[in-house]
Structure formats: C-alpha cells, structure tokens
Scaffold this motif. Structure first.
Motif, PDB file in Angstrom:
ATOM      1  N   PHE A   1       0.831  -1.204   0.000  1.00  0.00           N
ATOM      2  CA  PHE A   1       0.000   0.000   0.000  1.00  0.00           C
ATOM      3  C   PHE A   1       0.867   1.255   0.000  1.00  0.00           C
ATOM      4  N   THR A   2       1.926   1.252   0.797  1.00  0.00           N
ATOM      5  CA  THR A   2       2.788   2.427   0.916  1.00  0.00           C
ATOM      6  C   THR A   2       3.508   2.718  -0.391  1.00  0.00           C
ATOM      7  N   PHE A   3       3.959   1.674  -1.076  1.00  0.00           N
ATOM      8  CA  PHE A   3       4.614   1.869  -2.373  1.00  0.00           C
ATOM      9  C   PHE A   3       3.675   2.570  -3.349  1.00  0.00           C
ATOM     10  N   TRP A   4       2.442   2.091  -3.448  1.00  0.00           N
ATOM     11  CA  TRP A   4       1.507   2.705  -4.391  1.00  0.00           C
ATOM     12  C   TRP A   4       1.047   4.073  -3.927  1.00  0.00           C
ATOM     13  N   LEU A   5       1.063   4.302  -2.629  1.00  0.00           N
ATOM     14  CA  LEU A   5       0.782   5.636  -2.122  1.00  0.00           C
ATOM     15  C   LEU A   5       1.895   6.602  -2.536  1.00  0.00           C
ATOM     16  N   SER A   6       3.129   6.124  -2.558  1.00  0.00           N
ATOM     17  CA  SER A   6       4.234   6.946  -3.055  1.00  0.00           C
ATOM     18  C   SER A   6       4.008   7.315  -4.519  1.00  0.00           C
ATOM     19  N   ILE A   7       3.638   6.340  -5.326  1.00  0.00           N
ATOM     20  CA  ILE A   7       3.382   6.598  -6.748  1.00  0.00           C
ATOM     21  C   ILE A   7       2.245   7.597  -6.903  1.00  0.00           C
ATOM     22  N   PHE A   8       1.191   7.419  -6.117  1.00  0.00           N
ATOM     23  CA  PHE A   8       0.056   8.350  -6.157  1.00  0.00           C
ATOM     24  C   PHE A   8       0.507   9.770  -5.811  1.00  0.00           C
ATOM     25  N   SER A   9       1.310   9.910  -4.757  1.00  0.00           N
ATOM     26  CA  SER A   9       1.751  11.232  -4.313  1.00  0.00           C
ATOM     27  C   SER A   9       2.630  11.901  -5.361  1.00  0.00           C
ATOM     28  N   ILE A  10       3.523  11.137  -5.951  1.00  0.00           N
ATOM     29  CA  ILE A  10       4.383  11.676  -7.021  1.00  0.00           C
ATOM     30  C   ILE A  10       3.531  12.151  -8.193  1.00  0.00           C
ATOM     31  N   THR A  11       2.524  11.364  -8.549  1.00  0.00           N
ATOM     32  CA  THR A  11       1.644  11.715  -9.667  1.00  0.00           C
ATOM     33  C   THR A  11       0.860  12.986  -9.377  1.00  0.00           C
ATOM     34  N   VAL A  12       0.345  13.112  -8.166  1.00  0.00           N
ATOM     35  CA  VAL A  12      -0.407  14.312  -7.787  1.00  0.00           C
ATOM     36  C   VAL A  12       0.476  15.548  -7.897  1.00  0.00           C
ATOM     37  N   VAL A  13       1.703  15.449  -7.411  1.00  0.00           N
ATOM     38  CA  VAL A  13       2.611  16.599  -7.474  1.00  0.00           C
ATOM     39  C   VAL A  13       2.943  16.938  -8.919  1.00  0.00           C
ATOM     40  N   TYR A  14       3.124  15.937  -9.750  1.00  0.00           N
ATOM     41  CA  TYR A  14       3.367  16.202 -11.173  1.00  0.00           C
ATOM     42  C   TYR A  14       2.191  16.950 -11.794  1.00  0.00           C
ATOM     43  N   LEU A  15       0.985  16.466 -11.538  1.00  0.00           N
ATOM     44  CA  LEU A  15      -0.201  17.072 -12.152  1.00  0.00           C
ATOM     45  C   LEU A  15      -0.439  18.498 -11.657  1.00  0.00           C
ATOM     46  N   LEU A  16      -0.197  18.736 -10.370  1.00  0.00           N
ATOM     47  CA  LEU A  16      -0.498  20.045  -9.788  1.00  0.00           C
ATOM     48  C   LEU A  16       0.628  21.054  -9.921  1.00  0.00           C
ATOM     49  N   SER A  17       1.881  20.568 -10.023  1.00  0.00           N
ATOM     50  CA  SER A  17       3.004  21.502  -9.879  1.00  0.00           C
ATOM     51  C   SER A  17       4.081  21.409 -10.952  1.00  0.00           C
ATOM     52  N   VAL A  18       3.980  20.475 -11.877  1.00  0.00           N
ATOM     53  CA  VAL A  18       5.039  20.322 -12.870  1.00  0.00           C
ATOM     54  C   VAL A  18       4.521  20.439 -14.294  1.00  0.00           C
ATOM     55  N   ARG A  19       3.393  19.844 -14.577  1.00  0.00           N
ATOM     56  CA  ARG A  19       2.912  19.793 -15.965  1.00  0.00           C
ATOM     57  C   ARG A  19       2.616  21.200 -16.502  1.00  0.00           C
ATOM     58  N   LYS A  20       2.625  21.312 -17.818  1.00  0.00           N
ATOM     59  CA  LYS A  20       2.324  22.586 -18.452  1.00  0.00           C
ATOM     60  C   LYS A  20       0.850  22.938 -18.251  1.00  0.00           C
ATOM     61  N   ASN A  21       0.562  24.218 -18.346  1.00  0.00           N
ATOM     62  CA  ASN A  21      -0.805  24.739 -18.241  1.00  0.00           C
ATOM     63  C   ASN A  21      -1.423  24.533 -16.856  1.00  0.00           C
ATOM     64  N   ARG A  22      -0.591  24.360 -15.850  1.00  0.00           N
ATOM     65  CA  ARG A  22      -1.106  24.256 -14.484  1.00  0.00           C
ATOM     66  C   ARG A  22      -1.366  25.644 -13.929  1.00  0.00           C
ATOM     67  N   LEU A  23      -2.140  25.709 -12.854  1.00  0.00           N
ATOM     68  CA  LEU A  23      -2.388  26.979 -12.186  1.00  0.00           C
ATOM     69  C   LEU A  23      -1.137  27.429 -11.448  1.00  0.00           C
ATOM     70  N   THR A  24      -0.722  28.678 -11.653  1.00  0.00           N
ATOM     71  CA  THR A  24       0.422  29.233 -10.925  1.00  0.00           C
ATOM     72  C   THR A  24       0.009  30.538 -10.251  1.00  0.00           C
ATOM     73  N   LEU A  25       0.486  30.743  -9.041  1.00  0.00           N
ATOM     74  CA  LEU A  25       0.241  31.950  -8.271  1.00  0.00           C
ATOM     75  C   LEU A  25       1.546  32.465  -7.700  1.00  0.00           C
ATOM     76  N   GLU A  26       1.564  33.739  -7.334  1.00  0.00           N
ATOM     77  CA  GLU A  26       2.766  34.358  -6.794  1.00  0.00           C
ATOM     78  C   GLU A  26       2.564  34.686  -5.314  1.00  0.00           C
ATOM     79  N   ILE A  27       3.639  34.546  -4.535  1.00  0.00           N
ATOM     80  CA  ILE A  27       3.610  34.972  -3.142  1.00  0.00           C
ATOM     81  C   ILE A  27       3.451  36.493  -3.112  1.00  0.00           C
TER      82      ILE A  27
END
Length: 199
Positions: free
Chosen positions: A172-198
C-alpha cells in the motif's frame, strides 16, 4: 472563486501562521520518534522519522516564501512526502481502529494533524516552481525510503494488530508513493497548471 481562495495562502501573515504551526509540529514529531530512533541503527537514522522530516522540508519552503524565493527541490520533497505520509498516517490510525484498537485522543490528534499535512501540500501547489528533475530527485528519495521501511523493516511503528499485514502495508505504501508523485506532477510540474505568486 477557487483561485481567489488559494491566493490567500500567498499572503505573508498566512505563511507566518503556518510556520508557527509547522515548526512546533515538526519538533513534536521528532520527539514522538525518539524511542524508535534510540533502537535504530545509525545508518538508518535519516530515513526513520518520516512525517517530521516531511514537515521540516515544508518549513524550509515556507521560509523561502517569506523571503520571496522558491526552493523547488525542497518544494518537491515536501509536497510528495507531506501527501504520502499525511495520507499514510490517517490510513494506519483508521486501520488500527477497524482492526479492533480503541482510538484515543492521540489517534485523533494524529489523524487531524496528518490530514492537515497533506492538505497544505496541495493548497500550496500553485506556488511551487518544481521542474521535472526536482520531482525525480524527490521520487528517488521517497521510493528509497519505502525500501528502507519495508525491506530493512525500519517503518514507523504501527498497531500490533496490523503487524501481521505488514507486507500488505508495504505494498500500500509503495503505491501511495506513486500516487503522491503523480499528484505533485499534475499540480506543480505539468504545463498549463495553475500558478500563483507569493504576495
């Protein structure tokens, strides 16, 4: 509306408030691991206190935000591990209750605090400036940690009722790692994602 709400997290007073929560929480987390660390071989010490180390990564991220900077490697490490261990701790505490443990105040405190860890990682996703190589490094760290935890059995202590299922927990933990990596990719790495400034 969603973008407006997320923009609130870029304000300095919110960042300071989160630092006031995360710094004591990180210290408390390391203290919680103290008894396990005393039994841990020295070469594994860095990899045992999973949740407080994830929180420590995020403390560095918040400090950088206060100075108007981004430390994207810490952002990647924090985001992946906060999501992973936040969800993991919630799941393990609930699983212990399902297996027959009586959930105490400490269990509910752990559930609440670790859910908060995962949520804050997601809420700050538009502020990260993570590049693919940062996420690759964070992925190697995270998956390597799974090996340390479930091959060398340095995993966080779980309910005695769950120990017979430790191999399933490792899976379960291994696949949770994969899930977490995927979420970060989708939210913070891929093109056309939402970006905001501090602010």
């Amino acid at each position: 509306m969603g973008k407006h709400i997320l923009s609130l997290f870029g304000q300095r007073w919110v960042i300071v408030l989160l630092l006031l929560i995360n710094v004591p929480g990180t210290i408390a987390g390391y203290l919680w691991y103290q008894s396990q660390l005393e039994l841990t071989p020295s070469h594994f010490l860095l990899f045992v206190p999973d949740s407080p180390t994830a929180s420590l990564f995020f403390v560095f991220v918040l400090i950088a935000f206060l100075f108007g900077r981004n430390w994207p490697l810490f952002e990647a490490l924090a985001a992946v591990t906060l999501i992973k261990y936040g969800i993991w701790a919630v799941a393990m505490n609930l699983a212990g209750g399902w297996a027959g443990d009586t959930l105490t105040f400490n269990n509910y405190m752990l559930i609440f605090s670790h859910a908060g860890m995962a949520i804050q990682a997601v809420l700050y996703a538009p502020y990260y400036r993570i590049k693919p190589w940062h996420l690759i490094v964070a992925s190697v760290w995270t998956l390597h940690n799974d090996i340390i935890d479930y091959v060398f059995m340095m995993h966080p202590w779980v309910s005695a009722r769950l120990m017979p299922e430790i191999e399933l927990i490792g899976y379960f933990t291994f696949w949770l790692s994969i899930f977490s990596i995927t979420v970060v990719y989708l939210l913070s790495v891929r093109k056309n994602r939402l970006t905001l400034e501090i602010q």
